[in-house]
Design an enzyme around this catalytic site. Sequence first.
Site, PDB file in Angstrom:
ATOM      1  N   ASP A   1       0.827  -1.213   0.000  1.00 33.14           N
ATOM      2  CA  ASP A   1       0.000   0.000   0.000  1.00 33.14           C
ATOM      3  C   ASP A   1       0.860   1.261   0.000  1.00 33.14           C
ATOM      4  O   ASP A   1       0.337   2.366  -0.097  1.00 33.14           O
ATOM      5  CB  ASP A   1      -0.955   0.013   1.200  1.00 33.14           C
ATOM      6  CG  ASP A   1      -0.229  -0.196   2.519  1.00 33.14           C
ATOM      7  OD1 ASP A   1       0.458  -1.218   2.647  1.00 33.14           O
ATOM      8  OD2 ASP A   1      -0.322   0.664   3.403  1.00 33.14           O
TER       9      ASP A   1
ATOM     10  N   ASP B   1       4.733   7.980   1.039  1.00 31.48           N
ATOM     11  CA  ASP B   1       4.537   7.568   2.432  1.00 31.48           C
ATOM     12  C   ASP B   1       5.852   7.445   3.199  1.00 31.48           C
ATOM     13  O   ASP B   1       6.319   6.353   3.518  1.00 31.48           O
ATOM     14  CB  ASP B   1       3.721   6.268   2.513  1.00 31.48           C
ATOM     15  CG  ASP B   1       2.237   6.560   2.312  1.00 31.48           C
ATOM     16  OD1 ASP B   1       1.884   7.724   2.038  1.00 31.48           O
ATOM     17  OD2 ASP B   1       1.427   5.621   2.439  1.00 31.48           O
TER      18      ASP B   1
END
Length: 492
Positions: free
Chosen positions: A251, A261
Site C-alpha cells: 500500500d 509515504d
Amino acid sequence: MAGLNFNFDNSYSRLPANFYAKIKPTAVSSPNIIFFNKSLASSLGLDFETVSQAQLAKIFSGNEAAAGAENLAMAYAGHQFGHFVPQLGDGRAILLGEIIDPTGKRHDLQLKGAGRTPYSRNGDGRAALGPVIRELIVSEAMHALGVPTTRALAAVSTGEMVLRESAQPGAILARVGASHIRIGTFQYFAARGDQTAIRALADYATHRHYPEFVEVEPPYLGLLERVIDAQAQLVATWMQIGFIHGVMNTDNMTISGETIDFGPCAFMDQFESAKVYSSIDRNGRYAFSNQPDIALWNLTRLAESLLPLLGLDQATATSEAEKLLQSFSSRYEAYWLSGLRQKLGLTIEEPGDLKLAQDFFVYLEQVGGDFTNSFRELSSLLSETRETSKPHILASSAGGAKWLEHWSLRIDREPRSKDDCQKSMLRANPAYIPRNHLIERAIRAAVDQNDFSKMSELMSVLSEPYRLREGLEPFQLPPNPNEIVHKTFCGT
Ligand code: AMP
Ligand code: MG
C-alpha cells in the site's frame, strides 16, 4: 477570490463509488501555516502571492473548502510486512482534488492528517508534527536529488494535540503526487473478486500515467511492464543514495513510480548493507539491501491482481506475467549500474564495471565509510592537487586500496580528462543529504520550542544537494556519536 484558483479537475471522483468514500476534512481549532512551498506552488500554476498566511492556513488545514474541491478518501488494501490486509484505505489523508498545472499535467493534492474517514479503523485521522516535518524535509530533499517522489506543498500546525506514545502537537501536510494509486488499490478489488473494478482502475491508471500504452495489446501487460520498469528505476535510485524507505508495504508503493509515504525512512550515514532504522521492522524485511527484492515481491502482487484481466487462459496469463516479472532484475541492474557509473565518473561502458561498482560497496562496508561522503571524497582524488588530499577511507583496507588502484586505472581509460570526470562525479554525488540527526534537530526545535528556523535552514541546504557551499560543512558531517539516530518511528 481569484487568487485561490486550484484549477481542479477531479477525475478520480468520477470513478465508480466503491473506489472511495466522499468525506470532508474535520476542522481544527487554530491552524497556522508552518511551511509553504512557493516554487512548487508556482510550478503548479497556483498564484497565491496575494493570499494571506491566515487564508493559506484555512485552506491547507481543510477548515475552509477550496473552490472546486471534491474531497474523498481512497479505498485500498495491502500487504503489511507480508500479511494481507483486505481493507486499509486513506485513514487520515483526504484528497482535495486534482490540480491541472500549466503544462496540462495532473497532480493529486491531498491533506494528510485531515481527520477521520471511513477507513480510519482505530486511528484518529491525524498526524503529529514530528512525522509531518520528517516527510516534508525528506520528500523535498528527494525531489532536489532527482528522485521521483510526492512533494510537500504546505504544512500547518493544528493547535490541537494528538495522542501517540505521548501527547504531540498535531499538524497536517498538504502533499502533491502524480497520483495516489497504489499496488494495494488493485489488491483491494482483486481481494473482492471485482474484475469490473480492476479493469476500470487499470484503464484509469494507464490513461493517467502511461497513456502511450493505452493502445498496446494486450493492454494490461503494458501497464504491468511500465510499473515494473518505473519501480526498478525508482528503487535503483534509492540504492544509489543510501535511502531506506522503511515500510515498503504494497500500500506504500505507487503505480506512478513515485516514492510515497515517508514514515520511518532514513538515509544511511555509515554504509551497512543490511541496515534497518524502522522501529517496527523487527525482522529487517525492509532492510536497505532487501529493497530491490521487496519491490519485485510487491510487483508480483500487482501482477496477480491483473491476471484475470488478460483475457488469456490461466497458464498463459501466468507465464506472460512471469516473463515481465523476470525482467525486473535486469532492468534494476541496468538502472543501478548506469547510476553507479555516473557516481564513479565513468562514461564508457566496460564489462568489469558492474563488479567494480559492487566491490566499492563491499570495501566501503568493511572500512565503515560514510555512504554519501565516500563518493564525494573519491572525486577529490582526481584533482590536480592529489598529493595533498588525504587518503581515501578505502585505502585503510588492503582490498579497498586495491580497489582504488583498479578504479584509477579505469578512469585512465576514460576518453575525458580527469578534471571532467571529477566535475561529472560532483554532479552525480550529493554533498548534502537529509541526515537523521539533522532532521531530528529540526523536529526537536519545532516540537519543543515552536522554532521552525532549523527546519527552514535544513530545507534550504537540501534544495541544492549537489552544490557545495562555503560555511555548510556541518551539514556534510556524519553525526557525533551522541547524536546518532539508531531507530526511526512511524509516529502514525
Ligand atoms: P501508513 O503506515 O502510514 O502507510 O498507514 C497504513 C494504514 O493506516 C493506512 O490505511 C493509513 O491511512 C492508516 N493510518 C495511519 N495512521 C492513521 C491515523 N492516525 N488515523 C487513521 N488511520 C491511519
Ligand atoms: Mg501508507
